[in-house]
Scaffold this active site. Structure first.
Site, PDB file in Angstrom:
ATOM      1  N   ASN A 259       0.863  -1.183   0.000  1.00  0.00           N
ATOM      2  CA  ASN A 259       0.000   0.000   0.000  1.00  0.00           C
ATOM      3  C   ASN A 259       0.901   1.235   0.000  1.00  0.00           C
ATOM      4  O   ASN A 259       1.486   1.573   1.021  1.00  0.00           O
ATOM      5  CB  ASN A 259      -0.894  -0.023   1.254  1.00  0.00           C
ATOM      6  CG  ASN A 259      -1.710   1.246   1.410  1.00  0.00           C
ATOM      7  OD1 ASN A 259      -1.814   2.049   0.471  1.00  0.00           O
ATOM      8  ND2 ASN A 259      -2.284   1.442   2.579  1.00  0.00           N
ATOM      9  N   TRP A 260       0.991   1.879  -1.142  1.00  0.00           N
ATOM     10  CA  TRP A 260       1.903   3.033  -1.256  1.00  0.00           C
ATOM     11  C   TRP A 260       1.342   4.277  -0.588  1.00  0.00           C
ATOM     12  O   TRP A 260       2.047   5.276  -0.463  1.00  0.00           O
ATOM     13  CB  TRP A 260       2.168   3.348  -2.727  1.00  0.00           C
ATOM     14  CG  TRP A 260       2.877   2.282  -3.492  1.00  0.00           C
ATOM     15  CD1 TRP A 260       3.370   1.095  -3.012  1.00  0.00           C
ATOM     16  CD2 TRP A 260       3.186   2.301  -4.894  1.00  0.00           C
ATOM     17  NE1 TRP A 260       3.955   0.374  -4.029  1.00  0.00           N
ATOM     18  CE2 TRP A 260       3.852   1.097  -5.199  1.00  0.00           C
ATOM     19  CE3 TRP A 260       2.950   3.203  -5.930  1.00  0.00           C
ATOM     20  CZ2 TRP A 260       4.290   0.782  -6.484  1.00  0.00           C
ATOM     21  CZ3 TRP A 260       3.385   2.897  -7.205  1.00  0.00           C
ATOM     22  CH2 TRP A 260       4.063   1.698  -7.473  1.00  0.00           C
ATOM     23  N   LYS A 261       0.079   4.255  -0.251  1.00  0.00           N
ATOM     24  CA  LYS A 261      -0.583   5.447   0.306  1.00  0.00           C
ATOM     25  C   LYS A 261      -0.359   6.633  -0.634  1.00  0.00           C
ATOM     26  O   LYS A 261      -0.313   6.442  -1.840  1.00  0.00           O
ATOM     27  CB  LYS A 261      -0.081   5.722   1.728  1.00  0.00           C
ATOM     28  CG  LYS A 261      -0.123   4.473   2.602  1.00  0.00           C
ATOM     29  CD  LYS A 261       0.126   4.752   4.042  1.00  0.00           C
ATOM     30  CE  LYS A 261       0.173   3.433   4.791  1.00  0.00           C
ATOM     31  NZ  LYS A 261       0.125   3.582   6.227  1.00  0.00           N
TER      32      LYS A 261
ATOM     33  N   HIS B 275      -9.461   1.073   5.079  1.00  0.00           N
ATOM     34  CA  HIS B 275      -8.156   1.271   5.730  1.00  0.00           C
ATOM     35  C   HIS B 275      -8.336   2.240   6.906  1.00  0.00           C
ATOM     36  O   HIS B 275      -9.138   3.166   6.832  1.00  0.00           O
ATOM     37  CB  HIS B 275      -7.142   1.829   4.720  1.00  0.00           C
ATOM     38  CG  HIS B 275      -5.747   1.819   5.259  1.00  0.00           C
ATOM     39  ND1 HIS B 275      -5.278   2.791   6.114  1.00  0.00           N
ATOM     40  CD2 HIS B 275      -4.731   0.935   5.085  1.00  0.00           C
ATOM     41  CE1 HIS B 275      -4.018   2.500   6.436  1.00  0.00           C
ATOM     42  NE2 HIS B 275      -3.665   1.377   5.829  1.00  0.00           N
TER      43      HIS B 275
ATOM     44  N   GLU C  97      -6.716   4.661   7.880  1.00  0.00           N
ATOM     45  CA  GLU C  97      -6.508   6.079   7.545  1.00  0.00           C
ATOM     46  C   GLU C  97      -7.757   6.672   6.896  1.00  0.00           C
ATOM     47  O   GLU C  97      -8.035   7.862   7.044  1.00  0.00           O
ATOM     48  CB  GLU C  97      -5.258   6.229   6.669  1.00  0.00           C
ATOM     49  CG  GLU C  97      -4.007   6.054   7.515  1.00  0.00           C
ATOM     50  CD  GLU C  97      -2.785   5.526   6.793  1.00  0.00           C
ATOM     51  OE1 GLU C  97      -2.756   5.575   5.550  1.00  0.00           O
ATOM     52  OE2 GLU C  97      -1.867   5.041   7.482  1.00  0.00           O
TER      53      GLU C  97
ATOM     54  N   GLU D  11      -5.153  -5.153  10.656  1.00  0.00           N
ATOM     55  CA  GLU D  11      -4.149  -4.110  10.818  1.00  0.00           C
ATOM     56  C   GLU D  11      -4.386  -3.346  12.113  1.00  0.00           C
ATOM     57  O   GLU D  11      -5.178  -2.381  12.136  1.00  0.00           O
ATOM     58  CB  GLU D  11      -4.230  -3.120   9.657  1.00  0.00           C
ATOM     59  CG  GLU D  11      -3.944  -3.735   8.302  1.00  0.00           C
ATOM     60  CD  GLU D  11      -3.309  -2.707   7.372  1.00  0.00           C
ATOM     61  OE1 GLU D  11      -2.206  -2.969   6.904  1.00  0.00           O
ATOM     62  OE2 GLU D  11      -3.916  -1.653   7.156  1.00  0.00           O
TER      63      GLU D  11
ATOM     64  N   GLY E 115       2.784   1.977  10.898  1.00  0.00           N
ATOM     65  CA  GLY E 115       3.767   3.059  10.809  1.00  0.00           C
ATOM     66  C   GLY E 115       4.508   3.341  12.101  1.00  0.00           C
ATOM     67  O   GLY E 115       5.239   4.324  12.195  1.00  0.00           O
TER      68      GLY E 115
ATOM     69  N   SER F  38       3.683  -2.438  10.431  1.00  0.00           N
ATOM     70  CA  SER F  38       5.139  -2.481  10.628  1.00  0.00           C
ATOM     71  C   SER F  38       5.762  -3.810  10.193  1.00  0.00           C
ATOM     72  O   SER F  38       6.680  -4.316  10.849  1.00  0.00           O
ATOM     73  CB  SER F  38       5.490  -2.151  12.086  1.00  0.00           C
ATOM     74  OG  SER F  38       5.090  -0.822  12.383  1.00  0.00           O
TER      75      SER F  38
ATOM     76  N   GLY G  96       2.878  -1.211   4.392  1.00  0.00           N
ATOM     77  CA  GLY G  96       2.848   0.216   4.086  1.00  0.00           C
ATOM     78  C   GLY G  96       4.246   0.748   3.846  1.00  0.00           C
ATOM     79  O   GLY G  96       4.794   0.638   2.747  1.00  0.00           O
ATOM     80  N   GLY G  97       4.873   1.283   4.882  1.00  0.00           N
ATOM     81  CA  GLY G  97       6.183   1.938   4.758  1.00  0.00           C
ATOM     82  C   GLY G  97       7.222   1.110   4.013  1.00  0.00           C
ATOM     83  O   GLY G  97       7.913   1.620   3.115  1.00  0.00           O
TER      84      GLY G  97
HETATM   85  C1  PEP Z   1      -0.677   0.158   6.317  1.00  0.00           C
HETATM   86  O1  PEP Z   1      -0.879   1.353   6.448  1.00  0.00           O
HETATM   87  O2  PEP Z   1      -1.485  -0.552   5.691  1.00  0.00           O
HETATM   88  C2  PEP Z   1       0.510  -0.423   6.951  1.00  0.00           C
HETATM   89  C3  PEP Z   1       0.501  -1.688   7.229  1.00  0.00           C
HETATM   90  O3  PEP Z   1       1.546   0.444   7.197  1.00  0.00           O
HETATM   91  P1  PEP Z   1       2.997   0.060   7.805  1.00  0.00           P
HETATM   92  O4  PEP Z   1       3.458  -1.191   7.132  1.00  0.00           O
HETATM   93  O5  PEP Z   1       3.847   1.249   7.465  1.00  0.00           O
HETATM   94  O6  PEP Z   1       2.819  -0.137   9.258  1.00  0.00           O
END
Ligand code: PEP
Length: 261
Positions: A11-13, A103, A105, A173, A179, A219, A240-241
């Site tokens: 997920n590049w956001k 999600h 966010e 999640e 994050g 994470s 994500g990140g």
């Molecule tokens: C996400 O936002 O879907 C996510 C899992 O982020 P991260 O891997 O950065 O925790």
């Protein structure tokens, strides 16, 4: 027993414009090729910003890359006066396989509640997209209710009115893990993913519970992916990140090389 093919989803956001998106997908494909890792036993999917999807689609199609892609959100409506929204019809036409729904966010920044999430799930299915339904508790929820209660309630609501044989993906999640660099423990993630599989069984069917992929997200990195996918009810990760770093994401994709069954 149904074998579930693992899915690693990035997920590049709101990161990468369409030029960087092309360079990035190309780089991942070269890294995997150099590592002689065939993308056959693992499904790999990118979730770029809407403005990048056409470029990603063109690259994947023209180079015959074994990657899927999807949108990060969709409208519950097919078309009409909904400024700024994107229809499942448009995503499908661009070759998307998946779409992320609910999600944390979106739930936080856009006040998406369980009702909206359920409507989006149905809109995705109506047009042949596989919704990746995200659920998870905040740190406050965790303290008050424990890890499973909120994700179970959210998923039950999201699956209301869903056909028993629909193809979906569920992503657990925990919001506090997103994050933050502090992933859930594999044992805790397994407990919640098992509870979510129970919800799929109740709301859909036993077959759906056996065949639906349940991912962990929060994470995830190359150093911890193996510990999650080793768990019985975890079938991959929503990243994500770490999905923004080509070397790191390619290592996550290659997790089968590091997992001893
Ligand atoms: C996400 O936002 O879907 C996510 C899992 O982020 P991260 O891997 O950065 O925790």
């Amino acid at each position: 027993m149904v074998a579930r093919k693992p899915l690693i989803a990035g997920n590049w956001k709101m990161n990468f414009d369409h030029m960087r998106a092309i360079a990035f997908v190309q780089k991942i494909s070269w890294i995997l090729k150099d590592a002689k890792f065939p993308v056959t036993d693992v499904d790999v999917a990118f979730f770029p910003p809407f403005t990048d999807i056409r470029s990603v689609q063109t690259l994947i199609d023209s180079d015959g890359l074994a990657f899927a892609f999807g949108g990060q959100d969709l409208s519950p409506h097919d078309e009409g006066a909904h400024t700024g929204d994107i229809s499942a019809l448009f995503l499908k036409k661009l070759g998307c396989t998946y779409v992320i729904v609910g999600h944390s966010e979106r739930r936080q920044d856009h006040h998406e509640n369980d009702e909206i999430v359920a409507a989006k799930v149905l809109a995705a299915l109506k047009h042949g997209l596989v919704p990746v339904i995200c659920v998870g508790e905040t740190a406050e929820d965790l303290e008050k209710f424990g890890p499973s209660a909120v994700p179970v309630t959210q998923l039950t609501a999201a699956l209301r009115a869903i056909p028993a044989d629909a193809e979906i993906v569920v992503a657990y999640e925990p919001v506090w893990a997103i994050g933050s660099g502090k992933a859930a423990s594999p044992a805790q993630a397994q407990d919640v993913c098992a509870a979510l599989r129970g919800v799929i069984g109740r709301e859909m069917s036993t077959d759906a519970a056996a065949s639906t992929r349940v991912l962990y997200g929060g994470s995830v990195k190359s150093g911890n992916i193996a510990s999650f996918v080793r768990e019985k009810d975890i079938d991959g990760a929503l990243v994500g990140g770490a999905s923004l770093d080509a070397e790191e994401f390619a290592k996550i994709v290659q997790f089968p090389r590091h997992v001893i069954a």
